[in-house]
Design an enzyme around this catalytic site. Structure first.
Site, short mmCIF file in Angstrom:
data_model
loop_
_atom_site.label_atom_id
_atom_site.label_comp_id
_atom_site.label_asym_id
_atom_site.label_seq_id
_atom_site.Cartn_x
_atom_site.Cartn_y
_atom_site.Cartn_z
N ASP A 346 0.82 -1.20 0.00
CA ASP A 346 0.00 0.00 0.00
C ASP A 346 0.86 1.26 0.00
O ASP A 346 1.24 1.78 1.04
CB ASP A 346 -0.95 -0.04 1.19
CG ASP A 346 -1.74 -1.35 1.17
OD1 ASP A 346 -2.54 -1.51 0.25
OD2 ASP A 346 -1.51 -2.20 2.03
N THR A 347 1.15 1.73 -1.20
CA THR A 347 2.12 2.79 -1.43
C THR A 347 1.73 3.53 -2.70
O THR A 347 1.13 2.95 -3.59
CB THR A 347 3.53 2.18 -1.60
OG1 THR A 347 3.86 1.42 -0.45
CG2 THR A 347 4.58 3.24 -1.82
#
Length: 524
Positions: A346-347
């Site tokens: 999650d970036t």
């Protein structure tokens, strides 16, 4: 040239300015700032901050960031560490006494002091042109009025909203359920935070009412964080680290980022004749998977806070040769202490190059989906959980301790193909990122793929003792990998999401953007 009768993406070309990122609204925010006279840093901050409302599971104001910067007219690559430190009250021994062997990802003690806002403020002052307020202006309007939810964002919301505590859910899901594709999503409380930062700088985030809101949420959840911890937050400039592969120089961010792991993998892969292998075949996928297992096991031993990390060991060609010699080119092996833990992909990543050829490579994250899931009451901030990058093992260089920065998975990169830094890129995807950098570079250097083709290519990654393999690989490749001893599993989501811009010797720019995300490359 790709087959135009089949689905796909063509490279994007531009002369004056170019941005590639994981959401079109973020890309447009960056481009608008360029058109208003801002430089690549002004635009990168604008796009990155806007992504906080466009992709709230991936990044946010209470997250961390890293950046690489090539100033206009320079061949130097600079770096900035926008990761936060552990609170003064952090106590690994107390957590071990509770019987914990790792830091729970939803625990308030997994929250290091968010570093992104301090970084944006200082990077704007160091390398920007317009000022922080102008960079934040597009995001403020998007946070206030809302943006339509895109397809991948709806998918991430549906899969990650269970991590939100009741307070966070009240702000992010006011209708009591995750937003669906096409629905408008807004974060008006965070818009107010941005207005205060635009007016007063980073101190508006780390002191006063906003900091009090974060500390109250953390202490209510059992965290040790105090207002003094927030007031002491500060990023830092650092020397980039550098590796090479087949005539190209690779610039990576130093520890506590895992960039040295990508350099180690490339040094290992240089001992194999990748260019003789099918680029999308089993032989190459196998060698890369085995190299990743060994490289990540080494990463877990040597990457830590900048004061205690040993990046030199990971970049030592002799160490890489030793590890490469341990790879069986025909058989999968089990490697202790390899890639494990809860999945975290999650970036967001953004790269911008402006008309003066200043290049920025910036990555921004809350770690797990919606970070810790801990929300603040007044402003609706959702705190990251980067402290999960620490170990609780007594005596380890990466052990949780007051004031330390944890091992970080997020890493921006830049490549110099002909002696001059000309290709900022990043590959999102949690743990995958170092392996993703190595694969992207080998796609370019061994197979001559364009940035877009290198991004489009199928991916595999060893995790939790199994080899995750995307559907882009042919069934016969999967069968061959199984014969070689790999236990295959489909990834829980597409593996990573990359963006890249190449500056050609002519000065013309070419960009690629990953179809695994909702984003695009856009220029003028």
């Amino acid at each position: 040239m790709r087959d135009l009768e089949l689905p796909g993406r063509s490279p994007v070309w531009a002369d004056n300015g170019l941005c590639a990122t994981s959401h079109p609204i973020g890309a447009n925010a960056a481009l608008d700032v360029l058109k208003r006279g801002g430089n690549a840093m002004d635009a990168a901050i604008a796009g990155a901050v806007a992504l906080g409302v466009c992709e709230p599971a991936m990044c946010g104001l209470a997250g961390d960031c890293f950046a690489l910067v090539k100033p206009a007219g320079s061949t130097q690559v600079l770096s900035y560490n926008g990761s936060g430190r552990a609170a003064a009250g952090a106590d690994a021994a107390a957590m071990r006494a509770e019987g914990l062997s790792e830091i729970p990802d939803g625990d308030a003690r997994a929250v290091t002091i968010p570093g992104a806002i301090a970084a944006f403020d200082e990077m704007s002052a160091l390398w920007g042109k317009l000022g922080l307020a102008d960079s934040l202006a597009p995001a403020i309007s998007y946070f206030e009025a809302g943006v339509p939810v895109h397809s991948r964002v709806a998918y991430d919301f549906a899969n990650g909203h269970g991590r939100l505590d009741a307070t966070a859910a009240r702000h992010l899901m006011p209708q009591g359920k995750p937003p669906v594709e096409g629905e408008r999503f807004a974060l008006p409380g965070q818009a107010e935070v941005l207005r205060r930062i635009a007016r007063d700088g980073a101190k508006a985030f780390y002191e006063g009412e906003v900091a009090e809101d974060m500390v109250a949420a953390l202490q209510a959840a059992g965290g040790p964080q105090t207002l003094d911890d927030f007031a002491a937050a500060k990023g830092m400039q650092a020397e980039t680290i550098q590796g090479s592969y087949k005539g190209a120089a690779l610039y990576e961010h130093p520890p506590n980022g895992q960039g040295a792991t990508a350099i180690l993998m490339l040094n290992m892969l240089s001992h194999f004749d990748l260019s003789s292998m099918d680029p999308f075949g089993a032989e190459r996928a196998h060698v890369e998977a085995e190299a990743a297992k060994l490289a990540y096991a080494a990463r877990n031993r040597f990457i830590a806070d900048p004061a205690t990390a040993d990046a030199a060991k990971l970049m030592d060609p002799a160490f890489a040769a030793e590890l490469a010699a341990a790879i069986d080119p025909k058989r999968a092996q089990s490697v202790p202490d390899q890639i494990s833990g809860a999945p975290h992909r999650d970036t967001v990543y953004i790269t911008v190059v402006d008309r003066d050829r200043m290049a920025v490579s910036l990555i921004y994250s809350v770690f797990h989906s919606f970070g810790s899931g801990i929300g603040t009451d007044k402003f609706g901030l959702v705190l990251h959980n980067r402290g999960c990058g620490f170990t609780l093992e007594e005596g380890h260089g990466n052990m949780l301790a007051p004031g330390k920065r944890p091992l970080h998975t997020i890493i921006p990169a830049m490549l110099a193909e002909d002696g001059t830094p000309n290709l900022p890129f990043g590959v999102m995807g949690g743990q995958y990122q170092a392996a993703g950098h190595a694969r992207f570079v080998t796609n370019l250097r061994d197979y001559g793929l364009s940035p877009q083709e290198a991004i489009d290519a199928p991916r595999a990654f060893p995790s939790g003792g199994k080899l995750q393999i995307e559907r882009g690989y042919a069934p016969e490749v999967a069968a061959k990998l199984q014969e070689m001893g790999h236990e295959l599993t489909p990834p829980p989501a597409p593996i990573g999401g990359a963006q890249a811009i190449r500056i050609h010797p002519s000065g013309v720019m070419e960009a690629g953007s990953d179809p695994r995300k909702d984003g695009c490359a856009i220029g003028y």
